[in-house]
Design a protein around this motif. Structure first.
Motif, PDB file in Angstrom:
ATOM      1  N   THR A 140     -38.756  -2.299  26.809  1.00 36.99           N
ATOM      2  CA  THR A 140     -37.773  -1.864  27.811  1.00 36.99           C
ATOM      3  C   THR A 140     -38.197  -2.145  29.251  1.00 36.99           C
ATOM      4  OG1 THR A 140     -36.830  -0.192  26.353  1.00 36.99           O
ATOM      5  CG2 THR A 140     -36.530   0.128  28.713  1.00 36.99           C
ATOM      6  N   PRO A 141     -39.447  -1.851  29.657  1.00 31.34           N
ATOM      7  CA  PRO A 141     -39.817  -2.172  31.052  1.00 31.34           C
ATOM      8  C   PRO A 141     -39.671  -3.650  31.389  1.00 31.34           C
ATOM      9  CG  PRO A 141     -41.417  -0.678  30.077  1.00 31.34           C
ATOM     10  CD  PRO A 141     -40.531  -1.130  28.962  1.00 31.34           C
ATOM     11  N   VAL A 142     -39.998  -4.533  30.431  1.00 32.02           N
ATOM     12  CA  VAL A 142     -39.856  -5.978  30.679  1.00 32.02           C
ATOM     13  C   VAL A 142     -38.384  -6.345  30.820  1.00 32.02           C
ATOM     14  CG1 VAL A 142     -40.300  -8.271  29.747  1.00 32.02           C
ATOM     15  CG2 VAL A 142     -41.983  -6.447  29.416  1.00 32.02           C
ATOM     16  N   LEU A 143     -37.547  -5.811  29.923  1.00 30.57           N
ATOM     17  CA  LEU A 143     -36.113  -6.096  30.001  1.00 30.57           C
ATOM     18  C   LEU A 143     -35.515  -5.549  31.293  1.00 30.57           C
ATOM     19  CD1 LEU A 143     -35.094  -5.282  26.312  1.00 30.57           C
ATOM     20  CD2 LEU A 143     -35.399  -7.535  27.347  1.00 30.57           C
ATOM     21  N   THR A 144     -36.025  -4.417  31.744  1.00 30.71           N
ATOM     22  CA  THR A 144     -35.533  -3.836  32.998  1.00 30.71           C
ATOM     23  C   THR A 144     -35.866  -4.733  34.180  1.00 30.71           C
ATOM     24  OG1 THR A 144     -35.786  -1.608  32.090  1.00 30.71           O
ATOM     25  CG2 THR A 144     -35.595  -1.807  34.481  1.00 30.71           C
TER      26      THR A 144
END
Length: 287
Positions: A140-144
């Motif tokens: 999720t942090p990378v996609l964000t």
């Protein structure tokens, strides 16, 4: 001798009974999921009460169905509480709905490509499995960072939760198409795309609706995860804040509302499935 109409042109009683029987069958298909949803709610309430009773959790933390009812319906400030929950729920449903639609559509498209091209499947399916195997909390942090904290980011995160299970199920449904029907279409000069649209997709409708039913609660979970880790909005983030601020009444009420919404949406899809399959599905599913 059997007549189809009376001399006066009126339909015979047998035709009327057949029409009423068909209408009753359609009504039964619509009402059956509602009865199942009501039964599921009753079971959840009983398990909830049993859990609180046997685990002996402090009333400060554990809230009963009565506490939730008082918070949302009968207590002082219930209207404000309902508005607070509803505002967060609206954002969560928007995030979940966008991700659900994107994940399901992507699964249908990719499943069709895989079925029509074995080479593409051999090269791309392992990549999809590896991508889904990475814990979404870590991804999720990378996609964000890539897609931002807005609707696009939450749609991608939620869509990934829905995508792979739907892809596997829908691809299996597409491959279950009658080989004789496909060969007949090819014999009359149909292209691969025409066979997919006229034969494969109708045959895969049960698998498509199975994916949709599974995807509804998954989309809600994915949306809340995105809200926890990315957007800071919606019921997902509000529930995270409730733990640190000891707003357990709101926390439990939000859980109850989300659960009820998930159950209702699941059985709404099941009711739609019964209607669509009765009209457009493969012959064994029509009744």
């Amino acid at each position: 001798m059997t007549a189809t109409a009376a001399p006066t042109g009126r339909p015979v009683a047998g035709s009327t009974r057949s029409a009423l029987g068909a209408a009753g069958a359609r009504g039964t298909r619509l009402l059956r999921p509602l009865g199942s949803a009501a039964a599921a709610v009753v079971v959840v309430l009983l398990l909830w009460l049993a859990f609180i009773s046997f685990m002996n959790i402090s009333p400060l933390v554990a809230k009963s169905p009565t506490d939730v009812w008082h918070y949302l319906v009968s207590g002082a400030g219930a209207g404000a509480h309902r508005s607070l929950v509803a505002s967060g729920l609206g954002r969560t449903l928007a995030d979940a709905g966008a991700g659900f639609a994107a994940g399901l559509v992507a699964a249908v498209v990719v499943a069709l490509v895989f079925v029509l091209s074995a080479g593409v499947e051999r090269s791309m399916l392992p990549l999809a499995v590896v991508l889904r195997s990475v814990p979404l909390v870590a991804l999720t942090p990378v996609l964000t960072l890539v897609f931002g904290r807005g609707l696009l980011g939450t749609t991608v995160i939620t869509g990934l939760v829905v995508f792979l299970p739907a892809l596997v199920t829908i691809a299996f449904g597409l491959r279950s198409t009658s080989k004789q029907a496909s060969d007949l279409c090819h014999a009359f000069g149909a292209t691969g795309g025409q066979v997919a649209r006229k034969v494969m997709l109708p045959s895969a409708l049960p698998a498509l609706f199975a994916s949709a039913r599974i995807g509804v609660p998954s989309a809600l979970i994915g949306a809340m995860l995105a809200e926890w880790l990315a957007t800071g909005k919606g019921l997902g983030y509000a529930m995270l804040q409730d733990i640190s601020t000891f707003e357990y009444d709101h926390l439990w009420s939000a859980v109850v509302v989300l659960t009820l919404v998930s159950v209702v949406l699941y059985y709404a899809v099941a009711a739609l499935e019964g209607v669509v399959l009765a009209r457009f599905g493969p012959a064994p599913t029509r009744r």
